[in-house]
Every structure is written in C-alpha cells, then in structure tokens.
Scaffold this motif. Structure first.
Motif, PDB file in Angstrom:
ATOM      1  N   VAL A 136     -72.596  -0.398  28.209  1.00  0.00           N
ATOM      2  CA  VAL A 136     -73.855  -0.427  27.460  1.00  0.00           C
ATOM      3  C   VAL A 136     -75.004  -0.036  28.388  1.00  0.00           C
ATOM      4  CG1 VAL A 136     -75.444  -1.867  26.125  1.00  0.00           C
ATOM      5  CG2 VAL A 136     -72.965  -2.243  25.951  1.00  0.00           C
TER       6      VAL A 136
ATOM      7  N   GLN B  65     -82.526  -5.576  18.433  1.00  0.00           N
ATOM      8  CA  GLN B  65     -83.288  -4.348  18.669  1.00  0.00           C
ATOM      9  C   GLN B  65     -84.789  -4.666  18.704  1.00  0.00           C
ATOM     10  OE1 GLN B  65     -82.083  -1.882  15.381  1.00  0.00           O
ATOM     11  NE2 GLN B  65     -80.040  -1.519  16.177  1.00  0.00           N
TER      12      GLN B  65
ATOM     13  N   ASP C 189     -72.545   0.563  21.218  1.00  0.00           N
ATOM     14  CA  ASP C 189     -71.798   0.167  22.410  1.00  0.00           C
ATOM     15  C   ASP C 189     -71.793  -1.346  22.597  1.00  0.00           C
ATOM     16  OD1 ASP C 189     -71.020   2.747  23.125  1.00  0.00           O
ATOM     17  OD2 ASP C 189     -72.861   3.124  24.250  1.00  0.00           O
ATOM     18  N   SER C 190     -72.891  -2.007  22.220  1.00  0.00           N
ATOM     19  CA  SER C 190     -72.933  -3.468  22.306  1.00  0.00           C
ATOM     20  C   SER C 190     -71.907  -4.094  21.366  1.00  0.00           C
ATOM     21  CB  SER C 190     -74.337  -3.981  21.958  1.00  0.00           C
ATOM     22  OG  SER C 190     -75.284  -3.564  22.914  1.00  0.00           O
TER      23      SER C 190
ATOM     24  N   HIS D  29     -73.582  -5.318  32.755  1.00  0.00           N
ATOM     25  CA  HIS D  29     -74.743  -5.065  31.895  1.00  0.00           C
ATOM     26  C   HIS D  29     -75.647  -6.292  31.820  1.00  0.00           C
ATOM     27  CE1 HIS D  29     -76.573  -4.963  27.694  1.00  0.00           C
ATOM     28  NE2 HIS D  29     -77.243  -4.069  28.384  1.00  0.00           N
TER      29      HIS D  29
ATOM     30  N   ARG E 142     -76.950   4.319  19.806  1.00  0.00           N
ATOM     31  CA  ARG E 142     -75.913   4.270  20.839  1.00  0.00           C
ATOM     32  C   ARG E 142     -75.832   2.911  21.535  1.00  0.00           C
ATOM     33  NH1 ARG E 142     -77.327   9.939  23.782  1.00  0.00           N
ATOM     34  NH2 ARG E 142     -79.409   9.033  23.574  1.00  0.00           N
ATOM     35  N   GLU E 143     -76.974   2.341  21.885  1.00  0.00           N
ATOM     36  CA  GLU E 143     -76.944   1.044  22.570  1.00  0.00           C
ATOM     37  C   GLU E 143     -76.362  -0.040  21.668  1.00  0.00           C
ATOM     38  OE1 GLU E 143     -79.989  -2.251  24.516  1.00  0.00           O
ATOM     39  OE2 GLU E 143     -80.703  -0.198  24.206  1.00  0.00           O
ATOM     40  N   THR E 144     -76.760  -0.038  20.396  1.00  0.00           N
ATOM     41  CA  THR E 144     -76.241  -1.036  19.458  1.00  0.00           C
ATOM     42  C   THR E 144     -74.752  -0.831  19.219  1.00  0.00           C
ATOM     43  OG1 THR E 144     -78.396  -1.179  18.368  1.00  0.00           O
ATOM     44  CG2 THR E 144     -76.498  -2.018  17.153  1.00  0.00           C
TER      45      THR E 144
ATOM     46  N   ASP F 273     -79.192   0.488  28.741  1.00  0.00           N
ATOM     47  CA  ASP F 273     -80.499   0.196  28.159  1.00  0.00           C
ATOM     48  C   ASP F 273     -81.584   0.620  29.142  1.00  0.00           C
ATOM     49  OD1 ASP F 273     -80.467  -1.769  30.120  1.00  0.00           O
ATOM     50  OD2 ASP F 273     -80.116  -3.415  28.714  1.00  0.00           O
TER      51      ASP F 273
ATOM     52  N   TYR G 192     -78.822   8.984  28.039  1.00  0.00           N
ATOM     53  CA  TYR G 192     -77.963   7.821  27.793  1.00  0.00           C
ATOM     54  C   TYR G 192     -76.506   8.125  28.123  1.00  0.00           C
ATOM     55  CZ  TYR G 192     -75.983   3.736  25.407  1.00  0.00           C
ATOM     56  OH  TYR G 192     -75.305   2.576  25.125  1.00  0.00           O
TER      57      TYR G 192
ATOM     58  N   LYS H 183     -74.112   6.430  31.015  1.00  0.00           N
ATOM     59  CA  LYS H 183     -72.885   5.766  30.567  1.00  0.00           C
ATOM     60  C   LYS H 183     -71.661   6.381  31.249  1.00  0.00           C
ATOM     61  CE  LYS H 183     -70.212   5.396  26.248  1.00  0.00           C
ATOM     62  NZ  LYS H 183     -69.758   3.991  26.349  1.00  0.00           N
TER      63      LYS H 183
END
Length: 220
Positions: free
Chosen positions: A144, A39, A131-132, A187, A127-129, A146, A165, A169
């Motif tokens: 993912v 992050q 989904d990662s 991604h 959310r990004e973390t 970003d 987001y 997605k």
C-alpha cells in the motif's frame, strides 16, 4: 542492496514504534468498509462511523446494499464526505453481492492482479483503497502506497520526485519478499513516521530515520 537498505529502514521504525498490528476490525468485511471510510479523514472518525453502523445492526453488505443512501450517509457522517462515501460503500457492496455473493471470503480465490482490477473497476475505489482491502482484509501481499510513503522514500533518496503510485509500489514489491505481515507492518510504520516526523514541514529531530541520509525536497 535495496533490500538491505529497506530492511534497515523497517528495523529502525520497528525498534522505535514496535508492531502496529494493523488493520483494526472484528471481521474482514469491517476492515474493507474501514478502508473506504478512512479516505481523507483520521481513524478516530472512522471508528465513530463504524460504531454507528454496528449500533444500527447495519455492518453487513446486504443491509448496506438495501439501505437508502441518505440513511447510510447519516450513519457514517463522522467519517466526513458522508454523501460521497455512502455512494462508494454502496458501489462496493453492490459489487461484492453481485460478483461474490456478498461473501468477502470469496475474494481469497482471486489472484492479486485479478482482484485489484475488479476493485479498481468499482466507482470510488482508487489504488490505495484497493490495495488496503487486498492487504488488510483479504490478506494478500500487495504493498500500500500513500502520501507518507512517497514523502519518506523521496526524502531518503529511494525514489525520484516524479515516481507515481505504481512505480513506488513496484519498487517495494521488487525489493522485498511478498510477505503479508511485512507489507502490513511496513506500511503502518511508515504512517507513524509520517504523522510524527515526516510532515510537509519535516521534524527530523528524534525521527527513527534521522541517522539515514536524507534531504528535504522543496516540493513537499
């Protein structure tokens, strides 16, 4: 139609950059830790932080859970925002231990929606973390998103300027087959285009997507 257009984007990027083979890591747990550490920093800094954890024999959920936050912050200092990230790592590890016996493999037993909801309930996991972790560590098909994804998709007129987001997605997941390898590579390739060309000040010359219709939006 959107499937064909999105696959054209994918193929152009893949032809240029080849397979990215994300996410680097010796274990699913290391991948999850890397997703938290990355992050607001670059991957080289994350690698240094992970190496520190390995050298201290501390890349383990139980060790990190028991470690004083100050000591953990020192080990992950290269990743930046180390005090904040130490708290986030400890929150994640506490959840993993209390809910899943510290075994990241147990996450495979959860549906994507349930797992995502659980991860988002952990303080510091966005959310990004989340989904990662689901895509790269647990290997379940969730896309993912970003800043690179949004910028590229907007400039190539796939999304509107106010898409959030979840809307971006949902766009990918409704147009593409739910395939872990495809989502993984897609991604990673978007990140390459974003880093090399689709920056806030675009460098369209030589971009693998240069031949596709695009316009530069002033919001970027």
């Amino acid at each position: 139609m959107n499937y064909e257009k999105l696959m054209e984007v994918f193929n152009l990027m893949h032809d240029r950059y080849g397979p990215q083979k994300w996410w680097p890591g010796d274990s699913e747990y290391e991948v999850a830790v890397g997703a938290i550490l990355t992050q607001n920093t670059n991957w080289r800094n994350v690698e240094s932080a992970l190496e520190n954890l390995k050298n201290a024999n501390s890349l383990d959920p139980f060790t990190i859970d028991e470690m004083p936050a100050e000591q953990l912050a020192t080990l992950i200092r290269p990743a930046g925002y180390y005090n904040v990230k130490a708290k986030r790592l400890k929150n994640f590890n506490h959840w993993l231990i209390t809910e899943h016996d510290g075994q990241i493999e147990q996450l495979n037993n959860k549906s994507i929606d349930t797992l995502r909801e659980e991860l988002l309930s952990v303080n510091g996991i966005g959310r990004e973390t989340a989904d990662s972790i689901i895509l790269y560590a647990v290997k379940k098909p969730t896309f993912v998103v970003d800043a690179y994804t949004c910028r590229i998709m907007l400039r190539h007129q796939f999304i509107d300027p106010y898409a959030d987001y979840e809307q971006v997605k949902d766009f990918f997941e409704s147009c593409l087959p739910a395939d872990v390898e495809l989502f993984n590579e897609y991604h990673a390739l978007l990140v390459q285009v974003g880093k090399n060309h689709c920056k806030p000040k675009a460098k369209c010359a030589g971009c693998p997507l240069e031949s596709l219709p695009h316009e530069l939006d002033p919001m970027f």
